[in-house]
Design a protein around this motif. Structure first.
Motif: not given
Length: 338
Positions: A224, A87, A94, A96, A85, A336, A338, A89, A226
């Motif tokens: 949503y 994200d 990003d 992950q 899964h 970042y 989490y 955005r 990005k």
């Protein structure tokens, strides 16, 4: 929303039924592939698996060693496609977090325990080269998973991945920046050069539309926005406004003719149809034609407003785009969490 792994799954356990006396320097025997199925093995599976395949070229990639004290080493090569899964955005800046989940399918914790062989649990190449990501960290843990059918042992390996966005800088961000700058060039083109201004504006808008559709074709569709969507939408807005700006400038420069001006132009058109000249000779005298005064229809004031609007656009548009860049990169490049 998935990723692919090529792994060597190594398992080790002790089965007292397989002990044998040691002979000389030989402390283990190798089980042939056809006999591997006759030996008991843990019934492991991957809960987040989408697809998987064993390797059989040129022979089944399976290895089993049985040591004299009953220790069994079983290794097999598997290619896995696992769900992750993500994200998106901040895409393409990003990070992950994806995991490998391993559980026992039928043996509960009272019958079977699973644990990593050493604290890290994962052996990998030191110079692991991934085309789109950089592996920043990894961790392993063991846990008991509770289902309606019982409590089963499980293992989890988690990978933290940072996307490498150099490709997107070269293929998306730099070209769109150049397109926006090209749209600004029209502010320095003479406002009377209508074909040049319109052609430049329409070309930049269509080019941005092509870039926008191309960026959407290569990434997952999510509900949503990005980071790349925000960028492309704002660049499209800047380019579109530069085209609309010229429409206002052109309208101001042309002005709105008054009733007196319209009557004068109508009279001149009638004289042209009759073949009469605006310079009329009457005897020895010459009646001079009336000169057109731009002030009678407000053209002069409109022209000044158009020039002023052009100068404002020449300054404000670059400043607005620079401010947008500062805000955009400070938001999407922040550390970042989490």
């Amino acid at each position: 929303m998935d990723y692919r792994l090529d792994i060597y799954l190594r398992q080790k356990w002790v089965d007292p039924r397989l002990t044998f006396p040691r002979v000389g320097d030989t402390d283990h025997v190798i089980v042939s592939p056809k006999d591997i199925e006759r030996v008991w093995k843990p019934d492991l599976f991957f809960p987040n698996e989408k697809s998987a395949a064993f390797h059989d070229v040129t022979v089944p990639n399976k290895l089993m060693r049985v040591y004299h004290n009953g220790t069994v080493l079983y290794s097999t090569r598997i290619t896995l496609t696992l769900a992750c899964h993500m994200d998106l955005r901040r895409f393409p800046m990003d990070h992950q977090r994806c995991s490998v989940e391993i559980e026992s399918y039928s043996y509960e914790t009272k019958n079977l325990l699973l644990e990593w062989d050493h604290p890290h649990g994962i052996d990998r190449e030191e110079e692991l080269d991934l085309p789109q990501f950089r592996l920043t960290s990894q961790k392993t843990e063991a846990q008991a998973v509770v289902y309606k059918t019982g409590t089963f042992p499980g293992l989890t390996a988690t990978f933290d991945l940072q996307r490498l966005y150099g490709f997107f800088i070269l293929q998306t961000y730099v070209p769109t920046i150049l397109i926006v700058i090209l749209a600004w060039v029209s502010f320095w083109v003479n406002m009377d050069a209508v074909p040049a201004r319109v052609s430049l504006g329409v070309t930049t808008v269509l080019t941005m539309a092509t870039q926008l559709s191309g960026s959407k074709a290569s990434i997952p569709q999510v509900h949503y926005p990005k980071a790349i969507d925000v960028w492309m939408s704002m660049c499209m807005l800047f380019v579109f406004i530069s085209l609309v700006e010229y429409a206002f400038v052109n309208a101001l420069a042309r002005g709105t003719p008054t009733k007196e001006k319209e009557d004068e132009e109508k009279k001149e058109d009638e004289n042209d149809k009759r073949g009469l000249s605006t310079d009329t000779f009457v005897g020895p005298y010459v009646i001079e034609p009336k000169l057109k005064s731009p002030t009678t229809c407000g053209v002069t004031s409109g022209r000044e407003a158009a020039i002023y609007l052009e100068r404002v656009a020449q300054i404000c548009f670059p400043i607005a785009f620079i401010i947008f860049n500062i805000v955009y990169w400070s938001v999407y490049l922040r550390p970042y969490e989490y």
